[in-house]
Design a protein around this motif. Structure first.
Motif, short mmCIF file in Angstrom:
data_model
loop_
_atom_site.label_atom_id
_atom_site.label_comp_id
_atom_site.label_asym_id
_atom_site.label_seq_id
_atom_site.Cartn_x
_atom_site.Cartn_y
_atom_site.Cartn_z
N MET A 137 -6.42 -6.81 -10.69
CA MET A 137 -7.78 -7.18 -12.14
C MET A 137 -9.12 -6.76 -12.12
O MET A 137 -9.76 -6.31 -13.35
CB MET A 137 -7.34 -8.41 -12.69
CG MET A 137 -7.40 -9.57 -14.10
SD MET A 137 -7.34 -10.72 -14.49
CE MET A 137 -8.28 -11.24 -13.52
N GLU A 138 -9.59 -6.86 -10.87
CA GLU A 138 -10.92 -6.81 -10.94
C GLU A 138 -11.24 -5.05 -10.74
O GLU A 138 -12.72 -5.00 -11.51
CB GLU A 138 -11.77 -7.74 -9.98
CG GLU A 138 -13.28 -7.45 -9.50
CD GLU A 138 -13.93 -8.33 -8.97
OE1 GLU A 138 -15.06 -8.35 -9.21
OE2 GLU A 138 -13.26 -9.70 -8.50
N ARG A 139 -10.56 -3.97 -9.71
CA ARG A 139 -10.72 -3.39 -9.27
C ARG A 139 -10.23 -2.65 -10.24
O ARG A 139 -10.65 -1.35 -10.04
CB ARG A 139 -9.73 -3.47 -8.03
CG ARG A 139 -10.72 -2.31 -6.56
CD ARG A 139 -9.56 -3.07 -5.50
NE ARG A 139 -8.91 -3.37 -5.22
CZ ARG A 139 -8.07 -3.61 -4.89
NH1 ARG A 139 -9.35 -4.56 -4.16
NH2 ARG A 139 -6.14 -3.60 -4.42
N ARG A 140 -9.38 -2.79 -10.92
CA ARG A 140 -8.91 -1.70 -11.33
C ARG A 140 -8.77 -1.54 -12.73
O ARG A 140 -9.05 -0.63 -13.58
CB ARG A 140 -7.00 -1.09 -10.74
CG ARG A 140 -6.83 -0.70 -8.82
CD ARG A 140 -5.61 -0.86 -9.03
NE ARG A 140 -5.03 0.50 -10.10
CZ ARG A 140 -3.81 0.34 -9.96
NH1 ARG A 140 -2.75 -0.58 -9.46
NH2 ARG A 140 -3.04 1.21 -11.23
N LEU A 141 -8.82 -2.71 -13.05
CA LEU A 141 -8.17 -2.91 -14.45
C LEU A 141 -9.76 -3.56 -15.36
O LEU A 141 -9.41 -3.67 -16.81
CB LEU A 141 -7.37 -4.23 -14.98
CG LEU A 141 -6.15 -4.03 -14.83
CD1 LEU A 141 -5.42 -5.33 -15.07
CD2 LEU A 141 -5.34 -3.00 -15.04
N ALA B 287 4.97 -8.42 -6.64
CA ALA B 287 3.73 -8.61 -6.98
C ALA B 287 3.37 -7.72 -8.41
O ALA B 287 2.78 -8.20 -8.79
CB ALA B 287 3.06 -8.47 -6.06
N ALA B 288 4.25 -6.59 -8.24
CA ALA B 288 3.66 -5.71 -9.41
C ALA B 288 3.69 -5.95 -10.53
O ALA B 288 3.43 -5.70 -11.22
CB ALA B 288 4.44 -4.47 -9.15
N VAL B 289 4.94 -7.46 -10.49
CA VAL B 289 5.51 -7.71 -11.81
C VAL B 289 3.65 -8.37 -12.70
O VAL B 289 3.70 -8.62 -13.70
CB VAL B 289 6.48 -9.11 -12.29
CG1 VAL B 289 6.41 -8.38 -13.55
CG2 VAL B 289 7.53 -8.06 -11.66
N SER C 133 3.55 -13.99 -1.95
CA SER C 133 2.90 -12.71 -1.64
C SER C 133 4.38 -12.11 -1.70
O SER C 133 5.14 -12.06 -1.11
CB SER C 133 2.42 -13.19 -0.63
OG SER C 133 2.81 -13.56 0.96
N GLY C 134 3.58 -10.68 -2.61
CA GLY C 134 4.84 -9.71 -2.07
C GLY C 134 5.78 -10.30 -3.37
O GLY C 134 5.65 -9.28 -3.79
N LEU D 99 -1.35 -13.98 -6.08
CA LEU D 99 -3.32 -13.51 -5.92
C LEU D 99 -3.85 -12.41 -5.95
O LEU D 99 -4.25 -12.35 -6.47
CB LEU D 99 -3.61 -14.97 -5.08
CG LEU D 99 -3.50 -16.71 -5.26
CD1 LEU D 99 -4.27 -17.17 -4.71
CD2 LEU D 99 -3.66 -16.79 -7.16
N SER D 100 -3.18 -11.33 -4.97
CA SER D 100 -3.13 -10.37 -5.09
C SER D 100 -3.62 -9.48 -6.56
O SER D 100 -4.89 -9.11 -6.60
CB SER D 100 -2.29 -9.77 -4.28
OG SER D 100 -1.23 -9.16 -4.88
#
Length: 286
Positions: free
Chosen positions: A145-149, A122-124, A110-111, A139-140
């Protein structure tokens, strides 16, 4: 997706809540992102842009998760089940060819995380490090992936995990080394027909192959599951991401393949279940 019937892998290293910290980058952090991008075949400028977007969305003073999620929560159980199934499928595929499959370890973080390929945030996104033969996932990413992609769902998440395990298979079979050799000689590995795209599309095909055999073993796919994976493959195509981030498509800078290519090669693996059909390096048409 009826994933609960799968064997749980013991090769999950859960480091969530272990000091994720904020993701503010100095010059050293920028350098790390660039190195990680080059090692993993990702466009460093796109990664830096993603980091900046994540930083802007974080609340002031945010420092990541305050505590680790419960041990053996549903998220880790899901990851262990998918990883276990990749181990069983690839063990059978390797055995059929007279060799032995050595499983990868999957690290949940995480992070931020430290890998043998360097530090990463996590941004990678999910990545495989060939230096330590481990898959890394915050896992974020699945929420993003669902919200933005425009992708998402349990089978879509399984596809992402299986894709990264596909890179582990490439390391074991020597494919990754061939791509690294081209880079070391100063050759261009990017581009719509380049080695990086071929490597990534093969990993997509391997993910489809895994899904083929897993479905035969468990009959666990439900209505809409396959569409979830195909929608995600479309959402993370180079052309889709470039159009969203810069308003134009530049095939010469492709590193993973177009949406159409990613869907096509996943389907080849899923419909055939044959590793020999996944030889993207010999394919005249990607």
């Amino acid at each position: 997706m009826k994933w609960r019937s799968a064997r749980r892998s013991s090769n999950v290293d859960d480091r969530r809540g272990g000091g994720g910290g904020g993701m503010k980058l100095g010059l050293g952090g920028v350098a790390i992102v660039v190195v990680i991008g080059l090692l993993m075949g990702k466009n460093p400028m796109e990664l830096l842009g993603m980091v900046a977007q994540v930083q802007q969305q974080m609340p002031a003073g945010s420092s990541g998760p305050a505590q680790a999620p419960p041990v053996d929560d549903e998220a880790s159980q899901f990851v262990a089940a998918i990883l276990g199934e990749t181990e069983d499928v690839w063990s059978a595929v390797f055995e059929a060819s007279g060799s032995r499959y050595t499983p990868a370890t999957l690290v949940l973080f995480s992070g931020q995380v430290q890998s043998a390929c360097g530090g990463a945030s996590a941004a990678v996104g999910p990545f495989y490090c060939p230096a330590d033969k481990q898959v890394y996932i915050d896992l974020s990413f699945f929420e993003q992936m669902e919200r933005r992609l425009g992708g998402g769902g349990d089978f879509a998440e399984a596809y992402v995990i299986a894709h990264e395990v596909g890179h582990h298979v490439q390391t074991l079979t020597g494919i990754s080394q061939k791509v690294n050799d081209v880079r070391r000689r100063g050759g261009n590995v990017e581009g719509a027909d380049g080695p990086l795209v071929r490597q990534e599309l093969q990993a997509d095909c391997y993910a489809g192959l895994w899904a083929h055999h897993a479905q035969r073993r468990h009959a666990w796919l439900e209505a809409g599951d396959l569409e979830e994976a195909l929608n995600t493959a479309t959402a993370i195509g180079d052309d889709t991401l470039q159009r969203q981030s810069q308003g134009q498509v530049v095939p010469d800078s492709f590193t993973h393949g177009s949406a159409e290519q990613r869907v096509r090669w996943f389907r080849i693996g899923f419909e055939s279940g044959d590793a020999g059909r996944c030889d993207t390096f010999a394919a005249a048409r990607l």
